[in-house]
Write a protein that holds these residues in place. Structure first.
Motif, short mmCIF file in Angstrom:
data_model
loop_
_atom_site.label_atom_id
_atom_site.label_comp_id
_atom_site.label_asym_id
_atom_site.label_seq_id
_atom_site.Cartn_x
_atom_site.Cartn_y
_atom_site.Cartn_z
N ARG A 47 -4.93 -14.88 -0.76
CA ARG A 47 -3.95 -15.27 0.26
C ARG A 47 -3.96 -14.28 1.43
N GLU A 48 -4.03 -13.00 1.12
CA GLU A 48 -4.03 -11.99 2.17
C GLU A 48 -5.35 -12.01 2.94
N GLU A 49 -6.46 -12.23 2.23
CA GLU A 49 -7.77 -12.26 2.88
C GLU A 49 -7.88 -13.42 3.87
N LEU A 50 -7.31 -14.57 3.52
CA LEU A 50 -7.54 -15.80 4.29
C LEU A 50 -6.42 -16.11 5.27
N ARG A 51 -5.29 -15.44 5.14
CA ARG A 51 -4.15 -15.74 6.00
C ARG A 51 -4.52 -15.49 7.47
N GLY A 52 -4.09 -16.43 8.33
CA GLY A 52 -4.33 -16.32 9.76
C GLY A 52 -5.64 -16.93 10.22
N GLN A 53 -6.46 -17.41 9.27
CA GLN A 53 -7.72 -18.08 9.63
C GLN A 53 -7.50 -19.59 9.55
N GLU A 54 -7.57 -20.24 10.69
CA GLU A 54 -7.20 -21.66 10.76
C GLU A 54 -7.99 -22.52 9.79
N GLU A 55 -9.28 -22.22 9.60
CA GLU A 55 -10.12 -23.06 8.76
C GLU A 55 -9.76 -22.94 7.28
N PHE A 56 -8.96 -21.92 6.93
CA PHE A 56 -8.60 -21.72 5.52
C PHE A 56 -7.10 -21.91 5.28
N GLU A 57 -6.43 -22.62 6.18
CA GLU A 57 -4.99 -22.84 6.03
C GLU A 57 -4.67 -23.54 4.71
N GLU A 58 -5.48 -24.53 4.33
CA GLU A 58 -5.21 -25.26 3.09
C GLU A 58 -5.43 -24.38 1.86
N CYS A 59 -6.41 -23.47 1.93
CA CYS A 59 -6.62 -22.53 0.82
C CYS A 59 -5.39 -21.66 0.63
N VAL A 60 -4.85 -21.17 1.73
CA VAL A 60 -3.66 -20.32 1.65
C VAL A 60 -2.49 -21.11 1.07
N GLU A 61 -2.34 -22.36 1.50
CA GLU A 61 -1.25 -23.21 0.97
C GLU A 61 -1.41 -23.43 -0.53
N HIS A 62 -2.64 -23.71 -0.96
CA HIS A 62 -2.89 -23.90 -2.40
C HIS A 62 -2.54 -22.63 -3.18
N CYS A 63 -2.94 -21.47 -2.65
CA CYS A 63 -2.63 -20.20 -3.32
C CYS A 63 -1.12 -20.03 -3.48
N GLU A 64 -0.38 -20.32 -2.43
CA GLU A 64 1.07 -20.12 -2.48
C GLU A 64 1.74 -21.10 -3.44
N LYS A 65 1.26 -22.33 -3.47
CA LYS A 65 1.86 -23.32 -4.38
C LYS A 65 1.56 -22.98 -5.83
N ILE A 66 0.35 -22.48 -6.10
CA ILE A 66 0.03 -22.08 -7.48
C ILE A 66 0.86 -20.86 -7.87
N LEU A 67 1.00 -19.92 -6.95
CA LEU A 67 1.83 -18.74 -7.22
C LEU A 67 3.27 -19.15 -7.50
N GLN A 68 3.74 -20.14 -6.80
CA GLN A 68 5.10 -20.63 -7.03
C GLN A 68 5.24 -21.20 -8.43
N LEU A 69 4.19 -21.86 -8.92
CA LEU A 69 4.21 -22.40 -10.27
C LEU A 69 4.12 -21.28 -11.32
N LEU A 70 3.39 -20.21 -10.99
CA LEU A 70 3.23 -19.10 -11.92
C LEU A 70 4.48 -18.23 -12.01
N SER A 71 5.07 -17.90 -10.87
CA SER A 71 6.23 -17.00 -10.87
C SER A 71 7.26 -17.49 -9.86
N PRO A 72 7.99 -18.56 -10.20
CA PRO A 72 8.94 -19.14 -9.25
C PRO A 72 10.14 -18.27 -8.96
N GLU A 73 10.46 -17.33 -9.86
CA GLU A 73 11.65 -16.50 -9.67
C GLU A 73 11.30 -15.02 -9.73
#
Length: 262
Positions: free
Chosen positions: A193-219
Protein backbone atom coordinates in the motif's frame (compact mmCIF):
# COMPACT_ATOMS: atom_id res chain seq x y z
CA UNK A 1 -14.59 -19.45 -35.04
CA UNK A 2 -16.13 -17.17 -37.66
CA UNK A 3 -19.09 -19.51 -38.18
CA UNK A 4 -19.71 -20.52 -34.57
CA UNK A 5 -19.79 -17.01 -33.09
CA UNK A 6 -23.53 -17.24 -33.73
CA UNK A 7 -25.34 -19.08 -30.92
CA UNK A 8 -27.66 -21.00 -33.24
CA UNK A 9 -24.73 -22.16 -35.36
CA UNK A 10 -22.88 -23.28 -32.23
CA UNK A 11 -25.91 -25.30 -31.13
CA UNK A 12 -26.17 -26.88 -34.58
CA UNK A 13 -22.45 -27.68 -34.47
CA UNK A 14 -23.10 -29.84 -31.40
CA UNK A 15 -26.16 -31.50 -32.93
CA UNK A 16 -24.21 -32.67 -36.00
CA UNK A 17 -21.46 -34.22 -33.85
CA UNK A 18 -18.98 -31.34 -33.74
CA UNK A 19 -18.08 -31.88 -30.10
CA UNK A 20 -16.66 -35.30 -30.89
CA UNK A 21 -14.26 -33.56 -33.30
CA UNK A 22 -13.19 -31.18 -30.53
CA UNK A 23 -12.50 -34.15 -28.26
CA UNK A 24 -10.17 -35.62 -30.91
CA UNK A 25 -8.46 -32.24 -31.32
CA UNK A 26 -7.69 -32.14 -27.59
CA UNK A 27 -5.81 -35.43 -28.05
CA UNK A 28 -3.79 -34.16 -31.04
CA UNK A 29 0.00 -34.26 -31.00
CA UNK A 30 0.01 -30.70 -32.35
CA UNK A 31 0.01 -27.96 -29.68
CA UNK A 32 -1.59 -25.58 -32.16
CA UNK A 33 -4.54 -27.92 -32.70
CA UNK A 34 -4.99 -28.50 -28.95
CA UNK A 35 -4.83 -24.79 -28.18
CA UNK A 36 -7.16 -23.95 -31.07
CA UNK A 37 -9.73 -26.50 -29.90
CA UNK A 38 -9.71 -25.01 -26.39
CA UNK A 39 -10.10 -21.50 -27.76
CA UNK A 40 -13.03 -22.58 -29.92
CA UNK A 41 -14.68 -24.28 -26.94
CA UNK A 42 -14.36 -21.05 -24.96
CA UNK A 43 -15.88 -19.01 -27.78
CA UNK A 44 -18.76 -21.48 -28.28
CA UNK A 45 -19.68 -21.64 -24.61
CA UNK A 46 -19.74 -17.93 -23.76
CA UNK A 47 -23.33 -16.84 -23.09
CA UNK A 48 -24.56 -20.13 -24.57
CA UNK A 49 -26.29 -22.21 -21.88
CA UNK A 50 -27.00 -25.10 -24.26
CA UNK A 51 -23.35 -25.60 -25.20
CA UNK A 52 -22.18 -25.08 -21.61
CA UNK A 53 -24.53 -27.83 -20.45
CA UNK A 54 -23.39 -30.22 -23.19
CA UNK A 55 -19.69 -29.61 -22.52
CA UNK A 56 -20.26 -30.48 -18.85
CA UNK A 57 -22.47 -33.50 -19.56
CA UNK A 58 -19.93 -34.93 -22.02
CA UNK A 59 -17.01 -34.70 -19.59
CA UNK A 60 -15.06 -31.84 -21.17
CA UNK A 61 -14.38 -30.14 -17.82
CA UNK A 62 -12.27 -33.13 -16.75
CA UNK A 63 -10.42 -33.17 -20.10
CA UNK A 64 -9.66 -29.46 -19.88
CA UNK A 65 -8.49 -29.71 -16.28
CA UNK A 66 -6.11 -32.48 -17.31
CA UNK A 67 -4.77 -30.33 -20.14
CA UNK A 68 -4.35 -27.33 -17.83
CA UNK A 69 -2.47 -29.42 -15.30
CA UNK A 70 -0.26 -31.54 -17.52
CA UNK A 71 0.06 -30.14 -21.07
CA UNK A 72 3.68 -29.29 -21.87
CA UNK A 73 2.75 -26.27 -24.00
CA UNK A 74 2.17 -22.95 -22.21
CA UNK A 75 -0.37 -21.71 -24.76
CA UNK A 76 -2.39 -24.91 -24.42
CA UNK A 77 -2.52 -24.43 -20.66
CA UNK A 78 -3.72 -20.84 -21.03
CA UNK A 79 -6.40 -21.77 -23.55
CA UNK A 80 -7.57 -24.70 -21.43
CA UNK A 81 -8.05 -22.35 -18.48
CA UNK A 82 -9.88 -19.89 -20.74
CA UNK A 83 -12.27 -22.67 -21.84
CA UNK A 84 -12.89 -23.88 -18.28
CA UNK A 85 -13.67 -20.33 -17.18
CA UNK A 86 -16.13 -19.73 -20.03
CA UNK A 87 -17.94 -23.04 -19.45
CA UNK A 88 -18.14 -22.90 -15.65
CA UNK A 89 -18.32 -19.22 -14.73
CA UNK A 90 -21.65 -18.10 -13.18
CA UNK A 91 -22.91 -21.70 -12.98
CA UNK A 92 -22.93 -22.96 -9.35
CA UNK A 93 -23.65 -26.54 -10.47
CA UNK A 94 -20.71 -26.60 -12.89
CA UNK A 95 -18.40 -24.96 -10.36
CA UNK A 96 -19.34 -27.68 -7.86
CA UNK A 97 -18.52 -30.36 -10.43
CA UNK A 98 -15.23 -28.60 -11.10
CA UNK A 99 -14.44 -28.86 -7.38
CA UNK A 100 -15.49 -32.51 -7.29
CA UNK A 101 -12.86 -33.19 -9.97
CA UNK A 102 -10.18 -31.50 -7.83
CA UNK A 103 -10.41 -28.57 -10.21
CA UNK A 104 -9.59 -25.85 -7.71
CA UNK A 105 -6.31 -27.52 -6.81
CA UNK A 106 -5.48 -27.58 -10.52
CA UNK A 107 -6.36 -23.89 -10.92
CA UNK A 108 -4.33 -22.89 -7.86
CA UNK A 109 -1.33 -24.84 -9.16
CA UNK A 110 -1.71 -23.08 -12.50
CA UNK A 111 -1.66 -19.57 -11.03
CA UNK A 112 1.58 -20.39 -9.20
CA UNK A 113 3.43 -21.05 -12.45
CA UNK A 114 5.66 -18.40 -13.97
CA UNK A 115 3.07 -17.24 -16.50
CA UNK A 116 1.42 -13.82 -16.42
CA UNK A 117 -1.48 -15.06 -18.53
CA UNK A 118 -2.18 -18.03 -16.26
CA UNK A 119 -2.07 -15.84 -13.15
CA UNK A 120 -4.33 -13.21 -14.72
CA UNK A 121 -6.92 -15.63 -16.13
CA UNK A 122 -6.81 -17.93 -13.11
CA UNK A 123 -7.30 -15.15 -10.58
CA UNK A 124 -10.11 -13.64 -12.65
CA UNK A 125 -11.81 -17.05 -12.70
CA UNK A 126 -11.38 -17.39 -8.93
CA UNK A 127 -12.80 -13.89 -8.32
CA UNK A 128 -15.84 -14.63 -10.47
CA UNK A 129 -16.41 -18.07 -8.96
CA UNK A 130 -16.18 -17.61 -5.19
CA UNK A 131 -19.07 -15.16 -5.12
CA UNK A 132 -21.21 -17.54 -7.16
CA UNK A 133 -20.42 -20.83 -5.45
CA UNK A 134 -20.01 -21.44 -1.73
CA UNK A 135 -18.31 -24.75 -2.40
CA UNK A 136 -15.71 -23.01 -4.58
CA UNK A 137 -14.96 -20.51 -1.80
CA UNK A 138 -14.55 -23.28 0.77
CA UNK A 139 -12.02 -25.16 -1.36
CA UNK A 140 -9.73 -22.20 -2.03
CA UNK A 141 -6.49 -21.73 -0.13
CA UNK A 142 -5.34 -18.31 0.98
CA UNK A 143 -1.75 -19.59 1.29
CA UNK A 144 -1.15 -19.89 -2.46
CA UNK A 145 -2.47 -16.43 -3.28
CA UNK A 146 -0.57 -14.81 -0.41
CA UNK A 147 2.58 -16.55 -1.63
CA UNK A 148 2.22 -14.86 -5.02
CA UNK A 149 1.93 -11.46 -3.36
CA UNK A 150 5.15 -12.08 -1.42
CA UNK A 151 7.08 -12.13 -4.71
CA UNK A 152 8.45 -8.97 -6.29
CA UNK A 153 5.50 -6.76 -7.24
CA UNK A 154 4.31 -6.94 -10.84
CA UNK A 155 1.28 -5.20 -12.37
CA UNK A 156 -0.70 -8.43 -12.81
CA UNK A 157 -0.67 -8.83 -9.02
CA UNK A 158 -3.75 -6.60 -9.15
CA UNK A 159 -5.70 -9.71 -10.20
CA UNK A 160 -4.18 -11.69 -7.31
CA UNK A 161 -5.29 -9.01 -4.85
CA UNK A 162 -8.76 -8.96 -6.41
CA UNK A 163 -9.04 -12.76 -6.08
CA UNK A 164 -7.87 -12.71 -2.47
CA UNK A 165 -10.33 -9.93 -1.64
CA UNK A 166 -13.21 -11.79 -3.29
CA UNK A 167 -12.27 -15.00 -1.49
CA UNK A 168 -12.11 -13.38 1.94
CA UNK A 169 -15.38 -11.54 1.31
CA UNK A 170 -17.09 -14.80 0.42
CA UNK A 171 -15.63 -17.19 2.98
CA UNK A 172 -15.28 -16.82 6.73
CA UNK A 173 -12.94 -19.82 6.62
CA UNK A 174 -10.61 -17.96 4.26
CA UNK A 175 -10.66 -14.92 6.50
CA UNK A 176 -9.76 -16.99 9.55
CA UNK A 177 -7.08 -18.83 7.61
CA UNK A 178 -5.47 -15.51 6.66
CA UNK A 179 -5.51 -14.35 10.28
CA UNK A 180 -4.22 -17.55 11.83
CA UNK A 181 -1.78 -19.03 9.33
CA UNK A 182 1.08 -16.69 10.20
CA UNK A 183 1.41 -15.54 6.61
CA UNK A 184 2.67 -12.04 7.42
CA UNK A 185 -0.09 -10.91 5.11
CA UNK A 186 -1.01 -7.76 7.01
CA UNK A 187 2.58 -6.51 7.04
CA UNK A 188 2.95 -7.31 3.32
CA UNK A 189 -0.25 -5.49 2.39
CA UNK A 190 0.78 -2.41 4.38
CA UNK A 191 4.11 -2.43 2.57
CA UNK A 192 2.48 -2.74 -0.86
CA UNK A 193 0.00 0.00 0.00
CA UNK A 194 2.79 2.42 0.86
CA UNK A 195 4.83 1.49 -2.22
CA UNK A 196 1.93 2.01 -4.65
CA UNK A 197 0.06 4.90 -3.04
CA UNK A 198 -0.08 8.02 -5.21
CA UNK A 199 0.51 6.14 -8.49
CA UNK A 200 -2.61 6.50 -10.60
CA UNK A 201 -2.12 3.23 -12.49
CA UNK A 202 -2.13 1.29 -9.20
CA UNK A 203 -5.13 2.92 -7.53
CA UNK A 204 -7.11 -0.34 -7.66
CA UNK A 205 -4.22 -2.27 -6.11
CA UNK A 206 -4.15 0.17 -3.21
CA UNK A 207 -7.94 -0.15 -2.79
CA UNK A 208 -7.71 -3.95 -2.76
CA UNK A 209 -4.95 -3.80 -0.13
CA UNK A 210 -7.03 -1.55 2.11
CA UNK A 211 -10.17 -3.67 1.77
CA UNK A 212 -8.27 -6.86 2.61
CA UNK A 213 -6.64 -5.13 5.57
CA UNK A 214 -10.09 -4.09 6.74
CA UNK A 215 -11.16 -7.74 6.64
CA UNK A 216 -8.03 -8.82 8.52
CA UNK A 217 -8.06 -6.19 11.28
CA UNK A 218 -11.30 -4.18 11.25
CA UNK A 219 -10.81 -2.84 14.79
CA UNK A 220 -7.84 -1.17 16.44
CA UNK A 221 -6.24 -3.26 19.21
CA UNK A 222 -4.90 -0.88 21.86
CA UNK A 223 -1.86 -1.21 24.12
CA UNK A 224 -0.38 1.14 26.66
CA UNK A 225 1.81 2.71 23.94
CA UNK A 226 0.75 5.17 21.25
CA UNK A 227 -0.02 3.37 17.96
CA UNK A 228 -1.22 4.62 14.60
CA UNK A 229 -4.88 3.95 13.81
CA UNK A 230 -5.32 2.99 10.16
CA UNK A 231 -8.08 4.59 8.09
CA UNK A 232 -10.08 1.35 7.92
CA UNK A 233 -9.96 0.62 11.67
CA UNK A 234 -12.64 1.42 14.21
CA UNK A 235 -11.50 2.71 17.61
CA UNK A 236 -13.07 1.13 20.72
CA UNK A 237 -14.50 3.58 23.25
CA UNK A 238 -12.50 4.70 26.27
CA UNK A 239 -9.10 5.18 24.59
CA UNK A 240 -6.81 8.21 24.53
CA UNK A 241 -6.79 9.51 20.93
CA UNK A 242 -4.68 12.25 19.35
CA UNK A 243 -4.25 13.52 15.80
CA UNK A 244 -1.36 15.02 13.83
CA UNK A 245 -2.70 18.05 11.95
CA UNK A 246 0.17 18.03 9.46
CA UNK A 247 0.06 14.38 8.39
CA UNK A 248 -3.54 13.55 9.29
CA UNK A 249 -2.38 10.48 11.23
CA UNK A 250 -4.47 9.39 14.19
CA UNK A 251 -2.85 7.76 17.23
CA UNK A 252 -4.46 5.96 20.15
CA UNK A 253 -3.52 4.09 23.29
CA UNK A 254 -5.20 2.46 26.25
CA UNK A 255 -5.68 4.53 29.36
CA UNK A 256 -3.44 3.11 32.07
CA UNK A 257 -5.04 2.75 35.52
CA UNK A 258 -3.73 5.24 38.07
CA UNK A 259 -1.92 3.88 41.07
CA UNK A 260 -3.76 4.41 44.37
CA UNK A 261 -2.50 7.29 46.53
CA UNK A 262 -1.02 6.20 49.84
Amino acid sequence: EDWLGNIDMAVNFHKIGGFSCLRKCLQSSSPGVRAGACHLMAEISQNNAYCQEKFVAEGFIQLLLQQLDSDSDDQCQVKALYAISCIARESPETLTKCGDSDGWSVVLRAVQRDSVKLVTKGCYFISASVGCSGSAARQMMVTQLAGLLAQEFRPHHEQVLAALRALMNSSQEAKEQAKEAGLGLERLLLQRREELRGQEEFEECVEHCEKILQLLSPEFIPTGEWQEVQEWQGVPPGLHVKGDLETGRKMARREEPRSADR
